[in-house]
Write a protein that holds these residues in place. Structure first.
Motif, PDB file in Angstrom:
ATOM      1  N   ARG A   5      16.657   6.379  -5.722  1.00  0.00           N
ATOM      2  CA  ARG A   5      16.418   7.845  -6.837  1.00  0.00           C
ATOM      3  C   ARG A   5      18.087   8.134  -7.054  1.00  0.00           C
ATOM      4  O   ARG A   5      18.805   8.328  -6.227  1.00  0.00           O
ATOM      5  N   ARG A   6      18.393   8.185  -8.313  1.00  0.00           N
ATOM      6  CA  ARG A   6      19.847   8.455  -8.835  1.00  0.00           C
ATOM      7  C   ARG A   6      19.774   9.295  -9.635  1.00  0.00           C
ATOM      8  O   ARG A   6      18.565   9.431 -10.436  1.00  0.00           O
ATOM      9  N   LYS A   7      20.862  10.234  -9.973  1.00  0.00           N
ATOM     10  CA  LYS A   7      20.780  11.244 -10.833  1.00  0.00           C
ATOM     11  C   LYS A   7      20.744  10.593 -12.382  1.00  0.00           C
ATOM     12  O   LYS A   7      20.230  11.073 -13.222  1.00  0.00           O
TER      13      LYS A   7
ATOM     14  N   GLU B 121       0.819  -1.077   0.133  1.00  0.00           N
ATOM     15  CA  GLU B 121       0.050  -0.037  -0.057  1.00  0.00           C
ATOM     16  C   GLU B 121       0.717   1.268   0.106  1.00  0.00           C
ATOM     17  O   GLU B 121       0.342   2.157  -0.526  1.00  0.00           O
ATOM     18  N   HIS B 122       2.012   1.198   0.618  1.00  0.00           N
ATOM     19  CA  HIS B 122       2.920   2.406   0.993  1.00  0.00           C
ATOM     20  C   HIS B 122       4.247   2.055   0.578  1.00  0.00           C
ATOM     21  O   HIS B 122       4.991   1.444   1.433  1.00  0.00           O
ATOM     22  N   PRO B 123       4.728   2.588  -0.655  1.00  0.00           N
ATOM     23  CA  PRO B 123       5.998   2.087  -0.992  1.00  0.00           C
ATOM     24  C   PRO B 123       7.176   3.097  -0.247  1.00  0.00           C
ATOM     25  O   PRO B 123       6.492   4.064   0.516  1.00  0.00           O
ATOM     26  N   PRO B 124       8.271   2.686   0.145  1.00  0.00           N
ATOM     27  CA  PRO B 124       9.117   3.424   0.946  1.00  0.00           C
ATOM     28  C   PRO B 124       9.509   5.034   0.552  1.00  0.00           C
ATOM     29  O   PRO B 124       9.348   5.058  -0.652  1.00  0.00           O
ATOM     30  N   GLU B 125       9.546   5.807   1.509  1.00  0.00           N
ATOM     31  CA  GLU B 125       9.943   7.079   1.209  1.00  0.00           C
ATOM     32  C   GLU B 125      11.036   7.286   0.596  1.00  0.00           C
ATOM     33  O   GLU B 125      12.170   6.569   0.947  1.00  0.00           O
ATOM     34  N   GLY B 126      11.537   8.545  -0.215  1.00  0.00           N
ATOM     35  CA  GLY B 126      13.011   8.723  -0.724  1.00  0.00           C
ATOM     36  C   GLY B 126      13.435   7.820  -1.747  1.00  0.00           C
ATOM     37  O   GLY B 126      14.393   8.025  -2.268  1.00  0.00           O
ATOM     38  N   MET B 127      12.381   6.964  -2.346  1.00  0.00           N
ATOM     39  CA  MET B 127      12.710   5.834  -3.301  1.00  0.00           C
ATOM     40  C   MET B 127      11.921   6.541  -4.751  1.00  0.00           C
ATOM     41  O   MET B 127      10.491   6.987  -4.448  1.00  0.00           O
ATOM     42  N   VAL B 128      12.021   6.132  -5.910  1.00  0.00           N
ATOM     43  CA  VAL B 128      11.388   6.115  -6.861  1.00  0.00           C
ATOM     44  C   VAL B 128      10.290   4.897  -6.726  1.00  0.00           C
ATOM     45  O   VAL B 128      10.732   3.780  -6.673  1.00  0.00           O
ATOM     46  N   ALA B 129       8.973   4.898  -7.188  1.00  0.00           N
ATOM     47  CA  ALA B 129       8.068   4.126  -7.056  1.00  0.00           C
ATOM     48  C   ALA B 129       7.094   4.283  -8.353  1.00  0.00           C
ATOM     49  O   ALA B 129       6.301   5.191  -8.423  1.00  0.00           O
ATOM     50  N   ARG B 130       7.212   3.320  -9.392  1.00  0.00           N
ATOM     51  CA  ARG B 130       6.641   3.487 -10.483  1.00  0.00           C
ATOM     52  C   ARG B 130       5.457   2.490 -10.281  1.00  0.00           C
ATOM     53  O   ARG B 130       5.814   1.414 -10.267  1.00  0.00           O
ATOM     54  N   LYS B 131       4.267   2.808 -10.677  1.00  0.00           N
ATOM     55  CA  LYS B 131       3.176   1.854 -10.427  1.00  0.00           C
ATOM     56  C   LYS B 131       3.018   1.056 -11.634  1.00  0.00           C
ATOM     57  O   LYS B 131       2.983   1.548 -12.835  1.00  0.00           O
TER      58      LYS B 131
END
Length: 308
Positions: A276-278, A148-158
């Motif tokens: 999350r990466r540049k 339900e809740h992906p971790p914060e600070g990460m990219v989460a593509r549904k």
């Protein structure tokens, strides 16, 4: 200076693996070299960085703090290589992927085989688990999460939404009858999923805009979704399961969909989660795009039920 940087990276790897042998394998050096460099580092800094036991090693508080700088070095190297790989559009190396256990066991093997055929220079390391990982600490490039809740600070593509069905075996229905409305489930033995992190005992339904929530009760609780499926096929009770798990069982009649006019209504999306990466490594981008395309197709939609 170069030796200092090497020791920082070795410490960070030891902290991640919590084992000298695995750290050595990951770094491509000998276990004795790992041990020696950690000892040299402790002598140079004048403090204990690693607590050793017969089976595992763990970092001390100061060792943990110091190792974070080594991890930053590793992250910088990874990002630099991702930048160059992106420039050259190279899809090779090792791709470390984590999957929700039930999803990985039921649907992912054939998909990964197709993906690897497209990218033969890529090595896959796959882990199946139900816990919520720390991708950076555990070294995953991507996590396919049903959460339900992906971790914060990460990219989460549904990637998709899980659809669910309420099912039981023909033998169970013959012995206990067939519910006609969600409230009837209170009279049935409900097999429920329950783990340390999550439990699903409130079964949600909607029909024509009307919403009902049923507190599922029964004498069988399991922390593994495929085991819930096995229990339902064995006739132990009624189960509330993701449709991707039960396509074959519904088509062969091993399970029967109950309450088909009611939508089993739970909000449980599937995400591709990655740091999350540049510069996103082409291997990660290609994998996420592949999964998005694969999951736009059934069996993630409700199959046609078999009537009894």
């Amino acid at each position: 200076m170069l030796e200092n940087l090497q020791q920082m990276v070795i410490l960070a790897t030891v902290g991640h693996e919590q084992n000298f042998t695995r750290a050595a394998e990951r770094l491509g050096i000998s276990k004795s070299q790992v041990s020696k460099q950690i000892r040299f580092l402790e002598e140079r800094l004048g403090c204990q960085l690693v607590q050793r036991s017969t089976r595992t090693v763990a970092l001390t508080d100061i060792g943990q703090q110091y190792s974070e700088y080594g991890q930053q070095l590793l992250d910088t190297v990874s990002e630099a290589e991702a930048m160059v790989a992106g420039y050259r559009n190279e899809i090779k190396g090792v791709l470390r992927i984590g999957f929700a256990q039930s999803f990985g066991q039921s649907r992912i093997t054939s998909a990964l085989a197709d993906f690897q055929k497209e990218h033969p220079d890529l090595e896959l390391e796959v882990s199946l688990f139900d816990h919520r990982p720390n991708l950076l600490e555990e070294g995953f490039d991507c996590w396919v999460a049903i959460h339900e809740h992906p971790p914060e600070g990460m990219v989460a593509r549904k990637l998709a939404d899980c659809e669910f069905s309420v099912v039981a075996s023909p033998d169970y229905i013959a012995a206990h009858g067939k519910p006609t409305v969600p409230g009837d489930l209170r009279k049935h033995n409900c097999i429920t999923y329950q783990s340390r992190e999550r439990k699903y005992v409130n079964w949600e339904f909607t029909r024509d805009g009307v919403r009902q929530s049923i507190r599922a009760r029964g004498n069988y609780r399991i922390d593994n979704a495929p085991a819930v499926l096995d229990a339902a096929v064995s006739g132990l009770g009624v189960a509330y399961l993701a449709t991707y798990l039960i396509t074959d069982e519904l088509e062969t009649g091993k399970l029967v969909e109950l309450l088909p006019e009611w939508k089993a209504d739970v909000d449980l999306p599937i995400y591709a989660v990655y740091p999350r990466r540049k510069y996103l490594a082409p291997k990660v981008r290609s994998f996420v795009d592949f999964m998005a395309e694969r999951m736009a197709v059934p069996p993630y939609r409700k199959p046609n039920p078999v009537a009894v």
